[in-house]
Design a protein around this motif. Structure first.
Motif, PDB file in Angstrom:
ATOM      1  N   MET A   1      -0.345  -5.032 -39.860  1.00  0.00           N
ATOM      2  CA  MET A   1       0.435  -4.653 -38.733  1.00  0.00           C
ATOM      3  C   MET A   1       0.991  -5.587 -37.901  1.00  0.00           C
ATOM      4  O   MET A   1       2.022  -5.375 -37.146  1.00  0.00           O
ATOM      5  N   LEU A   4       4.421  -6.327 -38.878  1.00  0.00           N
ATOM      6  CA  LEU A   4       5.368  -5.374 -38.370  1.00  0.00           C
ATOM      7  C   LEU A   4       5.691  -5.625 -37.013  1.00  0.00           C
ATOM      8  O   LEU A   4       6.745  -5.432 -36.720  1.00  0.00           O
ATOM      9  N   LEU A   7       8.003  -8.206 -36.885  1.00  0.00           N
ATOM     10  CA  LEU A   7       9.358  -7.717 -37.355  1.00  0.00           C
ATOM     11  C   LEU A   7      10.256  -7.076 -36.070  1.00  0.00           C
ATOM     12  O   LEU A   7      11.514  -7.213 -36.050  1.00  0.00           O
ATOM     13  N   MET A   8       9.406  -6.581 -35.086  1.00  0.00           N
ATOM     14  CA  MET A   8      10.092  -5.764 -34.107  1.00  0.00           C
ATOM     15  C   MET A   8      10.909  -6.787 -33.173  1.00  0.00           C
ATOM     16  O   MET A   8      11.634  -6.414 -32.351  1.00  0.00           O
ATOM     17  N   LEU A  13      14.116 -11.278 -37.887  1.00  0.00           N
ATOM     18  CA  LEU A  13      14.609 -11.648 -39.318  1.00  0.00           C
ATOM     19  C   LEU A  13      15.981 -11.700 -38.904  1.00  0.00           C
ATOM     20  O   LEU A  13      16.994 -11.123 -39.307  1.00  0.00           O
TER      21      LEU A  13
ATOM     22  N   ALA B  96       8.380  -4.520 -46.005  1.00  0.00           N
ATOM     23  CA  ALA B  96       9.096  -4.114 -44.579  1.00  0.00           C
ATOM     24  C   ALA B  96      10.092  -4.810 -44.322  1.00  0.00           C
ATOM     25  O   ALA B  96      11.247  -3.929 -43.701  1.00  0.00           O
ATOM     26  N   GLU B  97      10.320  -5.971 -44.671  1.00  0.00           N
ATOM     27  CA  GLU B  97      11.531  -6.674 -44.134  1.00  0.00           C
ATOM     28  C   GLU B  97      12.642  -6.091 -45.095  1.00  0.00           C
ATOM     29  O   GLU B  97      13.839  -6.144 -44.924  1.00  0.00           O
ATOM     30  N   VAL B 100      13.848  -2.681 -44.015  1.00  0.00           N
ATOM     31  CA  VAL B 100      14.721  -2.859 -42.739  1.00  0.00           C
ATOM     32  C   VAL B 100      15.938  -3.555 -42.941  1.00  0.00           C
ATOM     33  O   VAL B 100      16.598  -3.847 -41.772  1.00  0.00           O
ATOM     34  N   VAL B 110      15.021  -2.701 -34.974  1.00  0.00           N
ATOM     35  CA  VAL B 110      13.893  -2.139 -35.649  1.00  0.00           C
ATOM     36  C   VAL B 110      12.930  -1.366 -34.687  1.00  0.00           C
ATOM     37  O   VAL B 110      12.357  -2.078 -33.777  1.00  0.00           O
ATOM     38  N   ARG B 111      12.838  -0.088 -34.830  1.00  0.00           N
ATOM     39  CA  ARG B 111      11.755   0.582 -34.045  1.00  0.00           C
ATOM     40  C   ARG B 111      10.372   0.570 -34.874  1.00  0.00           C
ATOM     41  O   ARG B 111      10.544   1.385 -36.011  1.00  0.00           O
ATOM     42  N   GLU B 112       9.281   0.122 -34.391  1.00  0.00           N
ATOM     43  CA  GLU B 112       8.168  -0.017 -35.344  1.00  0.00           C
ATOM     44  C   GLU B 112       7.700   1.361 -35.713  1.00  0.00           C
ATOM     45  O   GLU B 112       7.156   1.506 -36.862  1.00  0.00           O
ATOM     46  N   LEU B 115       9.878   2.743 -38.509  1.00  0.00           N
ATOM     47  CA  LEU B 115       9.392   1.937 -39.835  1.00  0.00           C
ATOM     48  C   LEU B 115       8.123   2.346 -40.303  1.00  0.00           C
ATOM     49  O   LEU B 115       7.839   2.625 -41.600  1.00  0.00           O
ATOM     50  N   ALA B 116       6.924   2.563 -39.448  1.00  0.00           N
ATOM     51  CA  ALA B 116       5.663   3.088 -40.047  1.00  0.00           C
ATOM     52  C   ALA B 116       5.890   4.418 -40.545  1.00  0.00           C
ATOM     53  O   ALA B 116       5.389   4.542 -41.587  1.00  0.00           O
ATOM     54  N   LEU B 119       7.663   4.251 -44.152  1.00  0.00           N
ATOM     55  CA  LEU B 119       6.803   3.608 -44.983  1.00  0.00           C
ATOM     56  C   LEU B 119       5.644   4.799 -45.338  1.00  0.00           C
ATOM     57  O   LEU B 119       5.251   4.743 -46.343  1.00  0.00           O
ATOM     58  N   ALA B 128       3.166  -2.784 -46.735  1.00  0.00           N
ATOM     59  CA  ALA B 128       4.265  -3.394 -45.669  1.00  0.00           C
ATOM     60  C   ALA B 128       4.440  -4.865 -45.701  1.00  0.00           C
ATOM     61  O   ALA B 128       5.531  -5.311 -45.789  1.00  0.00           O
TER      62      ALA B 128
END
Lengths: 298, 223
Positions: A1, A4, A7-8, A13, B96-97, B100, B110-112, B115-116, B119, B128
């Motif tokens: 995680m 992740l 990524l936020m 990115l 994951a990338e 998104v 991007v809201r975690e 996304l979670a 997935l 992910a």
């Protein structure tokens, strides 16, 4: 995680990350930018040095003149005196004096060696004139000399000063043209590298299009990358170029024209403009290439 | 949503599709069948404006695609999720990338949690951080579906999404697509797998279209 969470972050990115790294193109762009920046520093040094030279020749020679008296030995002293009398009443002169035997020997020394018997040779007498800012009326002085001292000839250096100054000015222009050409060549090479990168990433472009990316977003991915590479390469090349210029022989040691190529004083700041300019060139070239290519892909 | 009126598509001098007329209603579930090379993929490409029709009228969300600029088409594609048979991932990015990517490409945050959840919905939460190449065929298709729905599109287009999957995995993917349809999404699946169509018919009202002899037909009751 953890990934992740990374990524936020808003910029995690960024548009440049969607394009995979391209090792060869990256190295080629950095190398090209470095080489061009190195050459640009030398072209800049040449341009600035020739500019200084042209100014110096122009100013120094414009305010000096020489009178050469060619007369039989028994008339030399009389004609020299007559010339000095004329000069004493000539407006626009700061000073005038006949060159001594030692000074004449020093002038001839490079051609005939140090043992030249100046006294026994029928050499003309030279009189050095230094003008004021207003300068002399060369034609008027020539007329008066032709009457008072027929063997005296005024040389105001115009004949050889003009081509010298013109040559220096042209050299400066060539230096500036070289800078423009280096910039254009850099833009051309970066454009080719960007085109190669775009062609190699056709699949990336297709996927980005598929998910609704606009041309500007896709172009930005390439533009940012090539701009940074252009800047980094140019910074390396500029540093090396400045080091090479700094290591050139000192002007005072050899005293020749070529040894005066280095930067002087605040002019050392000029090469520092090369990396940002290279980055601008890379930005414009890559953006134009990317948008042109993307327009051709639906 | 997607409306074709006498659309024809020529390629390389020959006409691949002709006289195609169709109106995809909101919330409908369609299958598109036909033999290999019939033009199913070309038809789907028309539906998300990757190709322009050679003749006829094609309107997406009420807009004539031929009158649209490049940016307009980019905006329009954000309302259509596409799942390809080969998934079309960026292989250097993680799952994951990739999922998104529609948000990244459109500058949206991007809201975690979302996304979670997404997935988790496609059963890829544990993958992910994996690269697409590390996934199985079924996992790749589910990841592609997750990416297709990331922007909450109104239409889902899927081109042979179960082409490389075993039956169990095909059913799992179909269930996800049916769930999306029940949420109000319009679904169009190009496939030659008749068993998949029968399985879908058992879960949701479907309409089956067939491309034959370059034309679009409504398939018979044998399906």
């Amino acid at each position: 995680m953890a990934r992740l969470a990374w990524l936020m972050r808003a910029d995690a990115l960024g548009s440049d990350r969607v394009v995979p790294p391209t090792g060869f193109t990256a190295r080629l762009t950095v190398l090209t930018a470095a080489a061009m920046a190195f050459l640009a520093v030398f072209a800049l040094a040449l341009s600035l040095a020739t500019g200084r030279l042209a100014d110096r020749w122009s100013q120094a020679l414009a305010r000096s003149a020489t009178i050469r008296i060619s007369a039989p030995a028994d008339q030399m002293a009389a004609q020299t005196r007559a010339v000095l009398d004329v000069l004493a009443t000539t407006p626009g002169l700061a000073s005038s004096r006949p060159l001594t035997g030692d000074e004449m020997r020093k002038l001839l020394d490079p051609w005939f060696g140090p043992d030249l018997p100046v006294d026994s040779l029928p050499l003309p007498q030279l009189i050095e004139l230094v003008e004021t800012d207003a300068g002399i009326d060369a034609e008027g002085l020539r007329l008066r000399l032709s009457v008072e001292a027929p063997g005296a000839v005024l040389d105001d250096h115009t004949r050889w000063r003009r081509p010298l100054v013109a040559a220096a000015e042209r050299l400066r222009l060539l230096g500036l043209m070289s800078l423009v050409l280096i910039g254009a060549a850099t833009a051309g090479m970066i454009t080719l590298a960007a085109q190669a990168a775009l062609a190699a990433n056709g699949q990336v472009i297709r996927v980005l299009r598929l998910v609704g990316a606009r041309d500007l977003f896709i172009a930005r991915a390439f533009v940012r990358r090539f701009t940074l590479r252009g800047f980094a390469g140019a910074a390396i090349g500029t540093a090396l170029g400045m080091l090479a210029v700094a290591l050139l022989p000192d002007t005072d040691e050899a005293g020749g024209f070529l040894t005066g190529l280095g930067f002087q004083g605040v002019a050392w700041a000029w090469p520092l403009l090369v990396p940002p300019l290279a980055a601008i060139v890379a930005f414009v070239a890559t953006r134009a290439a990317a948008l042109r290519i993307l327009r051709g892909i639906r | 949503m997607i409306e074709l009126q006498n659309v024809a598509m020529s390629y390389g001098g020959g006409e691949l599709l002709s006289e195609m007329t169709l109106k995809l209603a909101p919330g409908s579930f369609h299958f598109l069948t036909g033999p290999s090379g019939a033009g199913k993929t070309t038809f789907l490409k028309l539906c998300y404006a990757e190709l322009m029709p050679s003749a006829g009228q094609l309107a997406l969300f009420g807009q004539d695609v031929r009158a649209m600029g490049r940016d307009d088409i980019a905006h329009l594609r954000r309302r259509i999720g596409v799942v390809h048979q080969d998934c079309q991932f960026l292989d250097h990015l993680s799952v994951a990338e990739n999922v998104v990517l529609p948000l990244t490409a459109t500058g949206r945050p991007v809201r975690e949690r979302e996304l979670a959840e997404l997935l988790g919905w496609v059963g890829l939460k544990a993958h992910a951080n994996a690269l697409p190449a590390q996934l199985s065929g079924g996992e790749r298709q589910r990841a592609a579906l997750a990416r297709a729905v990331m922007m909450s599109p109104e239409v889902i287009l899927a081109d042979e999404p179960t082409g490389n999957l075993d039956w169990d995995m095909s059913l799992r993917l179909l269930t996800l697509l049916v769930e999306l349809n029940k949420m109000g999404k319009t679904v169009l699946i190009a496939t030659h797998d008749l068993n998949l169509i029968r399985a879908a018919k058992a879960q949701v009202p479907t309409r089956v279209l067939r491309i034959a002899n370059r034309r679009l037909q409504l398939a018979g009751a044998d399906l």
